[in-house]
Design an enzyme around this catalytic site. Structure first.
Site, PDB file in Angstrom:
ATOM      1  N   ASP A   1       0.812  -1.037  -0.072  1.00  0.00           N
ATOM      2  CA  ASP A   1       0.015   0.088   0.046  1.00  0.00           C
ATOM      3  C   ASP A   1       0.852   1.468   0.166  1.00  0.00           C
ATOM      4  OD1 ASP A   1      -2.597   1.468   0.565  1.00  0.00           O
ATOM      5  OD2 ASP A   1      -1.542   2.043   2.410  1.00  0.00           O
TER       6      ASP A   1
ATOM      7  N   GLU B   1       1.209  -0.650  -5.194  1.00  0.00           N
ATOM      8  CA  GLU B   1       0.097   0.226  -5.319  1.00  0.00           C
ATOM      9  C   GLU B   1       1.066   1.613  -5.636  1.00  0.00           C
ATOM     10  OE1 GLU B   1      -3.369   3.059  -3.738  1.00  0.00           O
ATOM     11  OE2 GLU B   1      -1.366   2.750  -2.608  1.00  0.00           O
TER      12      GLU B   1
HETATM   13  C1  NOJ Z   1      -4.188   3.393  -0.542  1.00  0.00           C
HETATM   14  C2  NOJ Z   1      -5.390   2.760  -0.377  1.00  0.00           C
HETATM   15  O1  NOJ Z   1      -5.915   2.129  -1.385  1.00  0.00           O
HETATM   16  C3  NOJ Z   1      -6.376   3.760   0.285  1.00  0.00           C
HETATM   17  O2  NOJ Z   1      -7.708   3.099   0.513  1.00  0.00           O
HETATM   18  C4  NOJ Z   1      -5.906   4.033   1.653  1.00  0.00           C
HETATM   19  O3  NOJ Z   1      -6.777   5.235   2.307  1.00  0.00           O
HETATM   20  C5  NOJ Z   1      -4.584   4.881   1.346  1.00  0.00           C
HETATM   21  N1  NOJ Z   1      -3.576   3.973   0.450  1.00  0.00           N
HETATM   22  C6  NOJ Z   1      -3.907   4.919   2.925  1.00  0.00           C
HETATM   23  O4  NOJ Z   1      -3.505   3.734   3.283  1.00  0.00           O
END
Ligand code: NOJ
Length: 552
Positions: free
Chosen positions: A198, A257
């Site tokens: 993430d 991500e």
């Molecule tokens: C990316 C995640 O997909 C999102 O939902 C989240 O709010 C942020 N990262 C923070 O972790």
């Protein structure tokens, strides 16, 4: 060497919204386990779970307070062990969300850091500024400044890119890097097959002493992405982390991500010799057309159409650039954006046609739960349902421009991420079989998609996705070359080739009948969405329809 994930077909599950088994209105791990036969029937071979660790749920699990345990609302460690075991028996790999840029403010590290300025955990986070003066003007993704006053009253501030209850970890500190690796390996040891990293592109920050330049220089917070996204140290710090994981657990999928990564960064992040990720998820595929936006009020939650030409360009560039390097991820929606059927597809035919277009390209499909049914965003009726201060600001700006609050909320429901997280509709029982209790997420269902209605209906969206995924598993669609055929903006047509095998995937992007010329010899229909006619190399697609044709 081939890995399982080269041919992964991932289904993204938002655990809180999938299936509740203890009737508290919150989906749980046993619910997912119960639905394994459904997942098998659909034809996916991996699931990615949004975070299930212990969390105060300020950001629905992305604020972790204990990485070594399951949030009680979603189950227990035994449930997780059973889920992994049962998924594996069913041929389904398990990918967990791994939150490494920040923790919850309730995490013992942070609690210790603020209870004692001399704590060794102080350096696990980023504290700066003094005498109550913020170090810089950087703004948080969730609104306001990235700096929040140290609750210990030292006059310093701590850094948070997301909610103020989610302090960023200090990856400069080798202890932090070591601790995060330990957590990752704890889960891999349990037998999970992949990690979705993430927000990994944000772990490095620029020199904190500098403001991000703005026109008026008044110090108001500004989202200063170039100062905290994709800095070179991201790679330096993650390389040993990824290398160690691959050495200890070589079959782990590392899926990063990388929301703002362009294709060149995607090359850096996934090129094998860089020892980082296997694949990344960018948000750069979807260029919006802003020409219809009403300039009298904030545009953040005004619905916009997709700029189809830019989309085509983006796709082709990613397909071509990553050929021979890594597999791009292929997706239309996730928990951070409105659903495909709400955001882009005008009707069910277009939703199918766009799905086919996306997923039969070269790469790893990631299907967001409910997408296979044609599910749409929920309709909210109250601003509190968004739990987002940026929505409040949008409503205020829309009201100033003469819109009613209801109109503004309706608009935001079509664009915001929260209404895309609605409960999975299984049947026509109470709450669509999701739970005996009312769901944790309130909002009105606006579509009529229900699993029970679709599962045995050959014409349903579910069965379209099932057939499409069967096709995706053919080596032509996994490993074949890809190239785009030149057509105008009304259609998207590409060819896949592998040895003697060849297919054309053609989708109309238009609400009118559209004709395209395709090479001769492609006559065997493999899949179709909507109607078309084929006459001696002239393919006529009805509005928004699509077809896959194989060479004879
Ligand atoms: C990316 C995640 O997909 C999102 O939902 C989240 O709010 C942020 N990262 C923070 O972790």
């Amino acid at each position: 060497m081939a890995h399982w994930y080269d041919h992964a077909i991932i289904y993204q599950i938002y655990p809180k919204s999938f299936q509740d088994t203890n009737n508290d209105g919150i989906g749980d791990l046993n619910g997912i386990r119960q639905r394994i036969p459904y997942l098998q029937k659909l034809g996916i071979n991996a699931i990615w779970l949004n975070p299930v660790f212990v969390s105060p749920q300020v950001d629905n699990g992305y604020d972790v307070s204990n990485y070594f345990a399951i949030d009680p609302a979603m189950g227990t460690m035994e449930d997780m062990n059973s889920l992994i075991e049962d998924c594996h028996k069913a041929g389904i790999h398990v990918i967990m969300d791994f939150v490494l840029n920040h923790t919850s403010n309730q995490h013992p590290w942070f609690q210790d850091a603020i209870s004692d300025p001399n704590s060794i955990y102080r350096d696990y986070y980023i504290f700066a500024g003094k005498d109550g003066k913020r170090p810089n003007n950087w703004g948080s993704f969730f609104g306001g400044s990235v700096w929040e006053e140290d609750p210990a009253g030292t006059g310093e501030f701590y850094f948070h890119l997301f909610d103020k209850k989610m302090p960023d970890l200090n990856w400069k500190n080798p202890e932090v890097r070591h601790s995060m690796l330990e957590i990752a390996e704890y889960w891999l040891e349990k037998g999970i097959d992949g990690l979705r990293l993430d927000a990994f592109i944000h772990i490095a920050k620029a020199d904190l002493r500098q403001n991000f330049p703005t026109e008026d220089g008044n110090g108001d917070p500004v989202v200063a992405e170039p100062f905290f996204a994709n800095l070179p140290q991201v790679q330096t710090w993650l390389r040993p982390f990824c290398e160690q994981i691959k050495q200890d657990y070589p079959e782990t999928l590392l899926l990063g991500e990388a929301a703002s990564a362009n294709v060149n960064l995607a090359v850096d992040y996934t090129e094998r010799r860089n020892h980082l990720m296997d694949s990344v998820v960018t948000f750069r595929y979807f260029t919006e057309d802003n020409s219809q936006v009403d300039k009298h009020y904030s545009d953040v939650y005004q619905p916009k159409t997709l700029d189809m030409t830019a989309f085509k360009q983006n796709q082709t560039v990613w397909q071509q650039t990553l050929a021979g390097i890594s597999y791009p991820t292929l997706y239309w929606s996730n928990h951070d954006m409105a659903r495909l059927r709400t955001r882009v597809a005008k009707n069910d035919i277009q939703a199918r046609s766009l799905a086919m277009l996306m997923y039969l390209q070269r790469g790893i499909p990631i299907i967001y739960y409910g997408e296979e049914l044609g599910m749409q965003n929920l309709q909210f009726d109250n601003e509190s349902q968004f739990s987002d201060q940026t929505v409040e600001a949008f409503i205020a700006s829309a009201k100033k421009a003469g819109l009613s609050k209801e109109e503004a909320i309706k608009m935001a429901s079509l664009v915001h991420k929260m209404p895309a997280r609605g409960p999975m509709p299984w049947n026509h029982d109470k709450n669509y079989g999701f739970s005996e209790a009312d769901s944790w997420i309130k909002g009105q269902k606006v579509d009529n998609c229900v699993v029970d209605d679709q599962i045995d209906d050959e014409r349903s969206s579910f069965n379209f996705y099932k057939r499409m995924l069967e096709l995706k598993q053919e080596d032509l669609f996994q490993d074949g070359d890809y190239y785009l055929l030149s057509t105008d903006k009304n259609s998207y047509v590409y060819q896949r080739d592998l040895g003697e095998k060849s297919a054309i995937v053609a989708s109309s992007l238009s609400d009118k009948e559209t004709a395209v010329v395709i090479p001769k010899g492609y006559e065997v229909e493999k899949l179709s969405a909507g109607d078309y006619q084929l006459n001696d190399g002239k393919l006529t697609l009805m509005p928004y329809s699509g077809v896959v044709l194989m060479k004879k």
